[in-house]
Scaffold this motif. Structure first.
Motif, PDB file in Angstrom:
ATOM      1  N   GLN A 170       0.853  -1.184   0.000  1.00  0.00           N
ATOM      2  CA  GLN A 170       0.000   0.000   0.000  1.00  0.00           C
ATOM      3  C   GLN A 170       0.889   1.235   0.000  1.00  0.00           C
ATOM      4  O   GLN A 170       1.841   1.329   0.769  1.00  0.00           O
ATOM      5  CB  GLN A 170      -0.914  -0.009   1.227  1.00  0.00           C
ATOM      6  N   HIS A 194      -7.544  -0.317   6.250  1.00  0.00           N
ATOM      7  CA  HIS A 194      -7.348  -1.006   7.539  1.00  0.00           C
ATOM      8  C   HIS A 194      -8.575  -1.852   7.869  1.00  0.00           C
ATOM      9  O   HIS A 194      -8.445  -2.939   8.424  1.00  0.00           O
ATOM     10  CB  HIS A 194      -7.087  -0.008   8.665  1.00  0.00           C
ATOM     11  N   ASN A 205      -8.653  -5.345   6.537  1.00  0.00           N
ATOM     12  CA  ASN A 205      -7.855  -6.341   7.256  1.00  0.00           C
ATOM     13  C   ASN A 205      -8.501  -6.825   8.544  1.00  0.00           C
ATOM     14  O   ASN A 205      -7.972  -7.726   9.180  1.00  0.00           O
ATOM     15  CB  ASN A 205      -6.480  -5.765   7.591  1.00  0.00           C
ATOM     16  N   ASN A 206      -9.612  -6.218   8.956  1.00  0.00           N
ATOM     17  CA  ASN A 206     -10.206  -6.637  10.230  1.00  0.00           C
ATOM     18  C   ASN A 206     -10.914  -7.984  10.084  1.00  0.00           C
ATOM     19  O   ASN A 206     -11.089  -8.484   8.971  1.00  0.00           O
ATOM     20  CB  ASN A 206     -11.122  -5.547  10.797  1.00  0.00           C
ATOM     21  N   ASN A 232     -11.816  -9.767   6.534  1.00  0.00           N
ATOM     22  CA  ASN A 232     -10.854 -10.877   6.509  1.00  0.00           C
ATOM     23  C   ASN A 232     -10.226 -11.103   5.130  1.00  0.00           C
ATOM     24  O   ASN A 232     -10.338 -12.174   4.547  1.00  0.00           O
ATOM     25  CB  ASN A 232     -11.529 -12.152   7.006  1.00  0.00           C
ATOM     26  N   LEU A 233      -9.560 -10.091   4.639  1.00  0.00           N
ATOM     27  CA  LEU A 233      -8.893 -10.201   3.347  1.00  0.00           C
ATOM     28  C   LEU A 233      -7.804 -11.268   3.363  1.00  0.00           C
ATOM     29  O   LEU A 233      -7.597 -11.966   2.386  1.00  0.00           O
ATOM     30  CB  LEU A 233      -8.283  -8.846   2.961  1.00  0.00           C
ATOM     31  N   GLU A 234      -7.151 -11.423   4.496  1.00  0.00           N
ATOM     32  CA  GLU A 234      -6.084 -12.414   4.590  1.00  0.00           C
ATOM     33  C   GLU A 234      -6.630 -13.834   4.502  1.00  0.00           C
ATOM     34  O   GLU A 234      -5.914 -14.760   4.116  1.00  0.00           O
ATOM     35  CB  GLU A 234      -5.291 -12.221   5.884  1.00  0.00           C
ATOM     36  N   LYS A 273      -2.348 -10.768   1.367  1.00  0.00           N
ATOM     37  CA  LYS A 273      -1.719 -10.156   2.536  1.00  0.00           C
ATOM     38  C   LYS A 273      -0.986  -8.880   2.135  1.00  0.00           C
ATOM     39  O   LYS A 273      -0.655  -8.678   0.971  1.00  0.00           O
ATOM     40  CB  LYS A 273      -0.764 -11.133   3.203  1.00  0.00           C
ATOM     41  N   PHE A 274      -0.741  -8.032   3.125  1.00  0.00           N
ATOM     42  CA  PHE A 274       0.008  -6.796   2.916  1.00  0.00           C
ATOM     43  C   PHE A 274       1.459  -7.033   3.299  1.00  0.00           C
ATOM     44  O   PHE A 274       1.745  -7.729   4.279  1.00  0.00           O
ATOM     45  CB  PHE A 274      -0.587  -5.660   3.756  1.00  0.00           C
TER      46      PHE A 274
END
Length: 176
Positions: A48, A62, A65-66, A70-72, A77-78
Motif C-alpha cells: 500500500q 485497515h 484487514n479486520n 478478513n482479506l487475509e 496479505k500486505f
C-alpha cells in the motif's frame, strides 16, 4: 457503581446471532485462491502506497484487514517492501514530493505487477486536481489497472477492485 451493574445484569448481553455457513462463499473462495495461485504461484502480496491522501482511504484499507472482511482469509496479505509485492494499492493524489518515490516503488515491484488506485483522489485527482503541488491522478505517474472510486470507497469496493485486478490479469494470461 451498583446501579450500573444492576442495569447490565437486567439487560444481558445484546448481540446478533452467529451467521450460518454459506456453501457458495466457500466455492468462491476456493475459485479465487485457484486464480491467485495460477497467476502468481503463491498468495497475493499487496504494498500500500500513500501518495498524499487525507488518510480516509487508509482507514477503509485497515478495515479490509479486520476480522469482519478478513482479506487475509482469501490468501491476500500486505507486505512492507515493494520487492515482495504483486499489487500496488495507491491512495491519494500524487504529490510532487511523492512522484519519484511512487515511480521507484513501481519499478521495484516485480512482474507481473498490478496497480489499483483507491479513492477519488487517486482515480482523478479529487478536489486537489493537478496543481503546482500535485500531479493529480495516479495514472498520470504510473499505469493503473483498476480504479476504485469513492471518497473514501467502502471496504467491499476495495476488495472488489483487488479481485477485479487479479481476475483481469488471470483472464489475460489464460488467453495467451
Amino acid at each position: 457503581m451498583q446501579k450500573i451493574l444492576w442495569r447490565i445484569a437486567r439487560a444481558g448481553v445484546p448481540s446478533e446471532p452467529a451467521p450460518q455457513p454459506n456453501e457458495t462463499l466457500q466455492v468462491a473462495t476456493q475459485r479465487l485462491n485457484h486464480q491467485v495461485l495460477s497467476l502468481l504461484g503463491r498468495a497475493l502480496s499487496i504494498r500500500q502506497v500513500d501518495a498524499g491522501s487525507c488518510n480516509g482511504c487508509e482507514l477503509e484499507i485497515h478495515a479490509v484487514n479486520n476480522p469482519y472482511y478478513n482479506l487475509e482469509g482469501l490468501g491476500i496479505k500486505f507486505v512492507a517492501s515493494p520487492r515482495h509485492a504483486d499489487l500496488l494499492l495507491v491512495t491519494g493524489p500524487v504529490s510532487r514530493n511523492m512522484e519519484v518515490a511512487l515511480r521507484r516503488t513501481y519499478d521495484a515491484t516485480p512482474e507481473p505487477k498490478l496497480v489499483v488506485a483507491v479513492g477519488e483522489c487517486a482515480c482523478g485527482g479529487g478536489i486537489f486536481g493537478e496543481s503546482y503541488a500535485t500531479c493529480g491522478a495516479v495514472a498520470n505517474v504510473i499505469p493503473v489497472d483498476v480504479a476504485v472510486p469513492g471518497c473514501p470507497p467502502a471496504p467491499l469496493a476495495i476488495i472488489q477492485g483487488i479481485l477485479t485486478a487479479v481476475s483481469a490479469r488471470h483472464s489475460s494470461t489464460a488467453s495467451r
